[in-house]
Design a protein around this motif. Sequence first.
Motif, PDB file in Angstrom:
ATOM      1  N   PRO A  85       0.812  -1.234   0.000  1.00 22.25           N
ATOM      2  CA  PRO A  85       0.000   0.000   0.000  1.00 22.25           C
ATOM      3  C   PRO A  85       0.839   1.276   0.000  1.00 22.25           C
ATOM      4  O   PRO A  85       0.414   2.292  -0.544  1.00 22.25           O
ATOM      5  N   SER A  86       2.034   1.227   0.594  1.00 23.48           N
ATOM      6  CA  SER A  86       2.914   2.397   0.648  1.00 23.48           C
ATOM      7  C   SER A  86       4.351   1.939   0.398  1.00 23.48           C
ATOM      8  O   SER A  86       5.044   1.510   1.326  1.00 23.48           O
ATOM      9  N   PRO A  87       4.819   1.999  -0.849  1.00 26.50           N
ATOM     10  CA  PRO A  87       6.192   1.554  -1.135  1.00 26.50           C
ATOM     11  C   PRO A  87       7.231   2.376  -0.375  1.00 26.50           C
ATOM     12  O   PRO A  87       7.010   3.544  -0.045  1.00 26.50           O
ATOM     13  N   VAL A  88       8.374   1.749  -0.127  1.00 28.56           N
ATOM     14  CA  VAL A  88       9.469   2.442   0.533  1.00 28.56           C
ATOM     15  C   VAL A  88      10.159   3.362  -0.468  1.00 28.56           C
ATOM     16  O   VAL A  88      10.466   2.970  -1.598  1.00 28.56           O
ATOM     17  N   ASN A  89      10.387   4.590  -0.061  1.00 24.15           N
ATOM     18  CA  ASN A  89      11.155   5.547  -0.847  1.00 24.15           C
ATOM     19  C   ASN A  89      12.636   5.342  -0.518  1.00 24.15           C
ATOM     20  O   ASN A  89      13.070   5.646   0.601  1.00 24.15           O
ATOM     21  N   PRO A  90      13.445   4.848  -1.453  1.00 26.52           N
ATOM     22  CA  PRO A  90      14.865   4.608  -1.157  1.00 26.52           C
ATOM     23  C   PRO A  90      15.621   5.872  -0.759  1.00 26.52           C
ATOM     24  O   PRO A  90      16.658   5.782  -0.090  1.00 26.52           O
ATOM     25  N   MET A  91      15.105   7.044  -1.127  1.00 29.38           N
ATOM     26  CA  MET A  91      15.802   8.288  -0.810  1.00 29.38           C
ATOM     27  C   MET A  91      15.615   8.686   0.647  1.00 29.38           C
ATOM     28  O   MET A  91      16.428   9.420   1.212  1.00 29.38           O
ATOM     29  N   THR A  92      14.511   8.224   1.265  1.00 29.39           N
ATOM     30  CA  THR A  92      14.242   8.566   2.667  1.00 29.39           C
ATOM     31  C   THR A  92      14.264   7.348   3.580  1.00 29.39           C
ATOM     32  O   THR A  92      14.344   7.496   4.802  1.00 29.39           O
ATOM     33  N   GLY A  93      14.153   6.160   2.979  1.00 27.92           N
ATOM     34  CA  GLY A  93      14.063   4.946   3.777  1.00 27.92           C
ATOM     35  C   GLY A  93      12.710   4.746   4.426  1.00 27.92           C
ATOM     36  O   GLY A  93      12.526   3.829   5.229  1.00 27.92           O
ATOM     37  N   GLN A  94      11.731   5.592   4.078  1.00 23.33           N
ATOM     38  CA  GLN A  94      10.408   5.547   4.683  1.00 23.33           C
ATOM     39  C   GLN A  94       9.359   5.013   3.709  1.00 23.33           C
ATOM     40  O   GLN A  94       9.451   5.248   2.496  1.00 23.33           O
ATOM     41  N   ALA A  95       8.376   4.292   4.255  1.00 17.41           N
ATOM     42  CA  ALA A  95       7.215   3.899   3.454  1.00 17.41           C
ATOM     43  C   ALA A  95       6.347   5.129   3.221  1.00 17.41           C
ATOM     44  O   ALA A  95       5.986   5.822   4.181  1.00 17.41           O
ATOM     45  N   GLU A  96       6.037   5.423   1.954  1.00 15.18           N
ATOM     46  CA  GLU A  96       5.296   6.635   1.618  1.00 15.18           C
ATOM     47  C   GLU A  96       4.137   6.302   0.690  1.00 15.18           C
ATOM     48  O   GLU A  96       4.310   5.562  -0.284  1.00 15.18           O
ATOM     49  N   PRO A  97       2.952   6.847   0.957  1.00 16.93           N
ATOM     50  CA  PRO A  97       1.845   6.667   0.005  1.00 16.93           C
ATOM     51  C   PRO A  97       2.225   7.212  -1.363  1.00 16.93           C
ATOM     52  O   PRO A  97       2.928   8.228  -1.463  1.00 16.93           O
ATOM     53  N   ASN A  98       1.797   6.548  -2.414  1.00 17.80           N
ATOM     54  CA  ASN A  98       2.105   7.023  -3.767  1.00 17.80           C
ATOM     55  C   ASN A  98       1.635   8.459  -3.946  1.00 17.80           C
ATOM     56  O   ASN A  98       0.540   8.826  -3.500  1.00 17.80           O
ATOM     57  N   GLY A  99       2.443   9.250  -4.629  1.00 10.72           N
ATOM     58  CA  GLY A  99       2.102  10.652  -4.850  1.00 10.72           C
ATOM     59  C   GLY A  99       2.579  11.144  -6.195  1.00 10.72           C
ATOM     60  O   GLY A  99       2.027  10.786  -7.234  1.00 10.72           O
ATOM     61  N   THR A 100       3.640  11.968  -6.202  1.00 13.54           N
ATOM     62  CA  THR A 100       4.187  12.548  -7.419  1.00 13.54           C
ATOM     63  C   THR A 100       5.684  12.266  -7.482  1.00 13.54           C
ATOM     64  O   THR A 100       6.412  12.559  -6.530  1.00 13.54           O
ATOM     65  N   SER A 101       6.130  11.701  -8.592  1.00 16.82           N
ATOM     66  CA  SER A 101       7.559  11.525  -8.831  1.00 16.82           C
ATOM     67  C   SER A 101       8.069  12.700  -9.653  1.00 16.82           C
ATOM     68  O   SER A 101       7.427  13.120 -10.623  1.00 16.82           O
ATOM     69  N   ILE A 102       9.227  13.217  -9.267  1.00 14.41           N
ATOM     70  CA  ILE A 102       9.860  14.323  -9.987  1.00 14.41           C
ATOM     71  C   ILE A 102      11.214  13.830 -10.475  1.00 14.41           C
ATOM     72  O   ILE A 102      12.068  13.437  -9.670  1.00 14.41           O
ATOM     73  N   VAL A 103      11.401  13.835 -11.802  1.00 14.79           N
ATOM     74  CA  VAL A 103      12.560  13.202 -12.417  1.00 14.79           C
ATOM     75  C   VAL A 103      13.210  14.182 -13.398  1.00 14.79           C
ATOM     76  O   VAL A 103      12.526  14.749 -14.257  1.00 14.79           O
ATOM     77  N   ASP A 104      14.515  14.363 -13.278  1.00 13.35           N
ATOM     78  CA  ASP A 104      15.262  15.188 -14.226  1.00 13.35           C
ATOM     79  C   ASP A 104      15.560  14.339 -15.465  1.00 13.35           C
ATOM     80  O   ASP A 104      16.266  13.333 -15.383  1.00 13.35           O
ATOM     81  N   VAL A 105      14.998  14.743 -16.606  1.00 15.81           N
ATOM     82  CA  VAL A 105      15.186  13.994 -17.852  1.00 15.81           C
ATOM     83  C   VAL A 105      15.960  14.826 -18.868  1.00 15.81           C
ATOM     84  O   VAL A 105      15.836  14.632 -20.071  1.00 15.81           O
ATOM     85  N   THR A 106      16.782  15.765 -18.378  1.00 11.30           N
ATOM     86  CA  THR A 106      17.603  16.587 -19.267  1.00 11.30           C
ATOM     87  C   THR A 106      18.452  15.697 -20.167  1.00 11.30           C
ATOM     88  O   THR A 106      18.552  15.915 -21.378  1.00 11.30           O
ATOM     89  N   ASP A 107      19.069  14.687 -19.568  1.00 11.74           N
ATOM     90  CA  ASP A 107      19.740  13.631 -20.323  1.00 11.74           C
ATOM     91  C   ASP A 107      18.804  12.431 -20.323  1.00 11.74           C
ATOM     92  O   ASP A 107      18.748  11.693 -19.341  1.00 11.74           O
ATOM     93  N   PRO A 108      18.030  12.241 -21.389  1.00  5.75           N
ATOM     94  CA  PRO A 108      17.002  11.191 -21.362  1.00  5.75           C
ATOM     95  C   PRO A 108      17.579   9.783 -21.229  1.00  5.75           C
ATOM     96  O   PRO A 108      16.860   8.868 -20.824  1.00  5.75           O
ATOM     97  N   ALA A 109      18.848   9.609 -21.558  1.00  9.10           N
ATOM     98  CA  ALA A 109      19.461   8.293 -21.404  1.00  9.10           C
ATOM     99  C   ALA A 109      19.802   7.984 -19.954  1.00  9.10           C
ATOM    100  O   ALA A 109      20.010   6.821 -19.594  1.00  9.10           O
ATOM    101  N   HIS A 110      19.845   9.031 -19.121  1.00  5.88           N
ATOM    102  CA  HIS A 110      20.194   8.839 -17.715  1.00  5.88           C
ATOM    103  C   HIS A 110      19.272   9.690 -16.841  1.00  5.88           C
ATOM    104  O   HIS A 110      19.709  10.702 -16.264  1.00  5.88           O
TER     105      HIS A 110
END
Length: 482
Positions: free
Chosen positions: A76-101
């Motif tokens: 129900p609430s996946p763990v966010n590897p950046m915080t180590g905490q289980a978090e309800p799904n919300g909004t992902s923010i991703v830098d795609v300036t280099d779309p390959a990475h």
Amino acid sequence: MISRAQLAVCLVLFAGSTCVHAQKQQVIGAPPEASNMKLVGTSDLQARSAYQPTIHHQGDRWIAYIGHHGGTDAVPSPVNPMTGQAEPNGTSIVDVTDPAHPKYLRHLPGQEGKYESGGAQMVRVCDGKTLPKGDPNAVYMLRTFGGEAHEIWNVADPANPVLVTRIAGLKDTHKNWWECDTGIAYLVSGAPDWRTRRMTQVYDLSDPAHPQKIRDFGLPGQEPGATGAVPTELHGPISTGPTGNRVYFGYGTNKGGILQIVDREKLLNGPKEPTPDNLRYPEIARMPMSAFNGAHTTFPMLDMPIAEFAEDKDGKTRDIVMIVDEAILNECGEARQMVWFADVTTETRPMMISSYTVPEASGQFCQRGGRFGSHSSNESMAPVYYQKMAFIAFFNAGVRALDIRDPYHPKEVGYFIPSITSATDKRCIPVEGGERCKVAIQTNNVETDDRGYIYIVDRANTGLHILELTGPARAVAGLPKN
């Protein structure tokens, strides 16, 4: 094993392609299935079920803002590897300036809940310097918060969003539209006193810190105090702004669809009280669809030059609306949901002119598991693809690239079906004595950016895939060879 009959279908429908996707079910480790499209980069999005990607050019960076459905029964609430905490799904923010990475910057938790009952599905973004009363140093992200609210965040620093304001007290939210040049927002909401789960609340968000409500809007029969049958609920609108002076509303999801064409100026400045007459006042036309099909996305392509009609005295250009239904039930447990093209040049008499679907036999999609059928199109009106190509999310058939230069004869010119991973969630149907579950990609929504990259996200937790066209499909869009 591909049968002779399936091979014949492949040769006819996809001449020149490999037709590698005529298989019953995907397996982990198999390569993606593709024609005239290739994978550039991926992000697993922390194995969260994804709905709406919005790509924003932010200074010298390109940022993807991705709305998520709620969690699953299993997680129900996946763990966010950046915080180590289980978090309800919300909004992902991703830098795609280099779309390959792609670089994952932040997960912003949404409402607790599972599937359609939680998360933060919808996201739109406007620059403060574009909004008439915005902070010129701000970048504003409008998102839904589960079903109960709309929120606006300042994402000038996309890794550190700051909440600006909240519009709460709702019973459902969904697929909004925000005019960045005027600030007018068409918020798909569930006002508690209305008789339908989803209708429109029109707001002036030109100053995001101080939202100003303009009116409630819907179909007559949905308003408070009405009696009798309730018309099918709203799915989402698309506005052409003050220049085009039209808003195209799509009602219904997988059945009883309606395309409604509305005069924007009358909608904003006409009488506001939601009486039947006032709700009818801004309407120009309404086109009911089959009971079998809904209207998830209603994408306008106005003043399109049609090469076939170039020598005709009249009608050289046409106003077209592309209508995309949404498949709901797994393993083809409903009528096929498709893509439709309506000629609305004579606005008061819209007319369906063509349709498109992925041939089921080309990949035995009904047997693969999960949903098969259309869901949504890209909604960017950037010149790179507008009125030339459309990209359609087709669940277990991946994303399909359509040549729409002649909307009377749309033609598929490419496709990409991502590989499943260990994170890909199963999809089940009831059977005698229990249920049957299968694992398949579920390409949910798609968007493009001004550079020509295509972004697809997966409903079954497989993440974000960034694509580009190859071969003949690039020529359709006028892109240089790669």
